[in-house]
Scaffold this motif. Sequence first.
Motif, short mmCIF file in Angstrom:
data_model
loop_
_atom_site.label_atom_id
_atom_site.label_comp_id
_atom_site.label_asym_id
_atom_site.label_seq_id
_atom_site.Cartn_x
_atom_site.Cartn_y
_atom_site.Cartn_z
N UNK A 78 -2.16 -7.81 -12.74
CA UNK A 78 -2.24 -7.79 -11.41
C UNK A 78 -0.98 -8.27 -10.98
N UNK A 79 0.09 -7.59 -9.89
CA UNK A 79 1.08 -7.91 -9.54
C UNK A 79 1.17 -8.06 -8.07
N UNK A 80 1.15 -9.00 -7.55
CA UNK A 80 1.28 -9.50 -6.06
C UNK A 80 2.77 -9.44 -5.73
N UNK A 81 3.03 -8.44 -4.48
CA UNK A 81 4.64 -8.21 -4.37
C UNK A 81 5.28 -9.74 -4.03
N UNK A 82 6.43 -10.00 -4.60
CA UNK A 82 7.45 -10.95 -4.18
C UNK A 82 7.02 -12.50 -4.67
N UNK A 83 6.09 -12.62 -5.50
CA UNK A 83 5.62 -13.93 -5.97
C UNK A 83 6.59 -14.50 -6.65
N UNK A 119 1.48 3.42 -8.52
CA UNK A 119 1.52 2.33 -9.66
C UNK A 119 1.34 1.01 -9.00
N UNK A 120 2.37 0.69 -8.07
CA UNK A 120 2.39 -0.82 -7.70
C UNK A 120 1.07 -0.96 -6.78
N UNK A 121 0.75 0.10 -6.06
CA UNK A 121 -0.38 -0.52 -5.27
C UNK A 121 -1.70 -0.65 -6.07
N UNK A 122 -1.64 0.13 -7.34
CA UNK A 122 -2.70 -0.20 -7.95
C UNK A 122 -2.59 -1.38 -8.62
N UNK A 123 -1.42 -2.04 -9.03
CA UNK A 123 -1.17 -3.11 -9.74
C UNK A 123 -1.62 -4.25 -8.65
N UNK A 124 -1.50 -4.01 -7.38
CA UNK A 124 -1.79 -4.85 -6.47
C UNK A 124 -3.22 -5.11 -6.13
N UNK A 125 -4.27 -4.15 -6.29
CA UNK A 125 -5.25 -4.11 -5.96
C UNK A 125 -6.28 -3.91 -7.26
N UNK A 134 -11.01 -5.21 -2.71
CA UNK A 134 -10.01 -4.99 -1.57
C UNK A 134 -9.42 -3.53 -1.64
N UNK A 135 -9.24 -3.19 -2.94
CA UNK A 135 -8.63 -1.81 -3.19
C UNK A 135 -9.55 -0.67 -2.86
N UNK A 136 -10.76 -0.84 -2.86
CA UNK A 136 -11.91 0.10 -2.41
C UNK A 136 -11.78 0.14 -1.01
N UNK A 137 -11.88 -0.96 -0.30
CA UNK A 137 -11.62 -1.22 1.16
C UNK A 137 -10.35 -0.43 1.66
N UNK A 191 -3.26 -6.67 4.11
CA UNK A 191 -2.42 -5.50 4.76
C UNK A 191 -2.98 -5.00 5.97
N UNK A 192 -4.43 -5.16 6.18
CA UNK A 192 -5.25 -4.55 7.16
C UNK A 192 -4.62 -4.80 8.62
N UNK A 193 -4.27 -6.23 8.71
CA UNK A 193 -3.72 -6.55 10.31
C UNK A 193 -2.44 -5.76 10.56
N UNK A 194 -1.66 -5.48 9.38
CA UNK A 194 -0.36 -5.03 9.66
C UNK A 194 -0.42 -3.25 9.82
N UNK A 195 -1.28 -2.77 9.00
CA UNK A 195 -1.65 -1.37 9.03
C UNK A 195 -2.29 -1.02 10.42
N UNK A 196 -3.04 -1.93 10.98
CA UNK A 196 -3.56 -1.60 12.43
C UNK A 196 -2.51 -1.27 13.27
N UNK A 197 -1.63 -2.14 13.22
CA UNK A 197 -0.41 -1.84 14.34
C UNK A 197 0.20 -0.57 14.05
N UNK A 198 0.37 0.04 12.92
CA UNK A 198 0.87 1.38 12.64
C UNK A 198 -0.21 2.41 13.10
N UNK A 199 -1.37 2.45 12.92
CA UNK A 199 -2.48 3.51 13.23
C UNK A 199 -2.32 3.34 14.83
N UNK A 200 -2.21 2.09 15.42
CA UNK A 200 -2.55 2.29 16.86
C UNK A 200 -1.48 2.70 17.67
N UNK A 201 -0.29 2.39 16.98
CA UNK A 201 1.16 2.91 17.69
C UNK A 201 0.90 4.51 17.80
#
Lengths: 405, 79
Positions: A3-8, A43-49, A56-59, A120-130
Motif C-alpha cells: 500500500x503506497x500513500x503518496x509522498x510519505x 496502478x498508483x491509485x490502486x496502490x493508494x486504495x 475507501x477505494x470503492x467509495x 481526496x473527497x474534499x478536494x475532488x468536490x472543488x473540482x466538480x462544483x467548479x
Amino acid sequence: MINLQPYTNPRYFIIILVALLPLIIGLYYGKRFKTYEALFSLVFLFLMFDGKDWIQGVQLIAYIVFQFVLTFAYQKYIKSGRNKTWVFCLAVILAIAPLTLVKIAPHMHGKVASLIGFMGVSYLTFKTVEVLMELRDKTIQTVNPITYIRFLLFYPTLSSGPIDRYRRFEKDCDKAPEREEYIENLRLGTRYIFQGFLYKFIIGYVFGTLWLPQVAKAAILYGHANGGLRLSWALVGYMYCYSMYLFFDFAGYSLFAVGTSYFMGIRTPMNFNKPFISKNIKDFWNRWHMTLSFWFRDFIFMRFTFFAMKHKLIKNRIRLSQAAYLVDFLIMGFWHGLTWYYIVYGIYHALAIIINDIWLRFKRKHRKQIPHNKFTEAFAIFLTFNVVCLSFLLFSGFLDTLWFH
Amino acid sequence: MDTKEAVLDILNELTGEDLSDQMDDNLFDSGLLDSMATVQMLLELQEKTGITAPVSEFNRDEWSTPNKIIEKVESLRNE
C-alpha cells in the motif's frame, strides 16, 4: 499487500520517478504517452486504495460515477438551451452531498458511519462544483469525459490539492510542452521536490514530530496547574510550534504535488507564496493555501456579491463585502470539518479581514497623517504573523483538548 | 459610447481615479481593484456595454489593466 500513500517517505520518490520515466522521456521528445499515463495513474491509485483501504477505494469509484452522471446530465440540460437557477442549485447540492455526508459521519455513531469517507473527497468536490458553475456560465462549453476523469483523478494532487481548474488543466493535458519549456519544468520540478524534502521531512519533522508533542505535554501540565482558562507560556510555545509545523508540512506536501505534476508536463498552480511575510490578512490569503482561497474568492465570494448586487439585497457596498467575507470564511470553516474550532477559525478570519478593511479605508482617508516607513511595515508583518498564528492555534484543535478533555 | 470611454468611466467611478494615463498598470497589484470592485465592474459593464460577462469569465490575469479590460470587453462584444 503493498500500500503506497503518496509522498510519505523518501523511498516513495524513487519508486514514482522510475514509474514516471517512460512518460518523462516521451515528453522530452515531444510526445505524451496518454495510455501509459492512464496505466500509471491506475496502478498508483490502486496502490493508494488497496489492502486495508479498499473500502475507501470503492467509495471513490462510486463517487466518480455519481459525479459523472451528475455533470453530464447537467451539461445535457444546459445544451438543451435551458438554464434555470433551481436546477443549477439542485446540481450543486447534489455535487456536495457526498462531501456533506463525509463531514457529518464522524459525528454519528455506528459501524457504517465510521467507514464513510475517502482520501481526496474534499478536494475532488472543488473540482466538480467548479465545472458545474462554469457549465452554467458557459465558460466551459463542453466537458470532455476523458479529460474530465484525468482532471479529477490526476494522481499527484488527488489527496490534498493544490486545486487546479478544468480549463487550465485542459490546456496542458493533451499536448507535450516545447522542449525548452519541458526542461524548465524538470528543473523547477526537481527544485520543488527537494525544497519539499527540506520543508516536510526536515523542518516539518522537527517542529511536528520532535517538538510539538513535548510542548503539548507542557502546555497541558502548566495549563491545569494555572487553572482558569488554562493559559501558559507553554501554550504560546505550542501556538508558534504548531504554526511552523502546519506551514512546513503542508507547503512541503504541496511542493511535492506541484513538482511531480511538472514532471508529468502539467503546471499545477502553486499553493504558497511566503505567507509569513504578509503585510495584512488580505495579503495573507493571497499567499496562504492559494488554490483554496482563490477558489473561495472566485466561486463563493464573487458569486455571492454578484448575486446580492444584482438583486440589490444589500445596498451598502461595505456591508455587502462584510457579509460576503462572513459567508466565505464560514463555508471554509465548515469545509474543514464540523467542529467548533474550525467554525470559530472561519469566523475569526472573517472578522480579521473585516477589521483589516476598515483600517485600510481609514488609512486611505488619512493618508497624510499616518506614517509609512520600514518600521511600520515590519510592525504590520509582525502583527499579521501573530494574528495568523493565533488562528492556527484555534485551527489545531488543541484548545479543545486543553479545555474539554 | 465607445468601449474605451465606457470602461474608463466605470473604472473612474470605482477607483476614484482617472486611469487614462496608466492604461497598462496592473490594477490588482496597485490595490485599486479587488474582488468587490471587480464584481461591480462586471455588473456595470453588463449594463453599459451590453456584454454578458459571468463571474466565471473573470480571470485576474486577463482583466488586470485598463487596456486588457477594454480588449476583453471588445472580444466579448464580438461573440
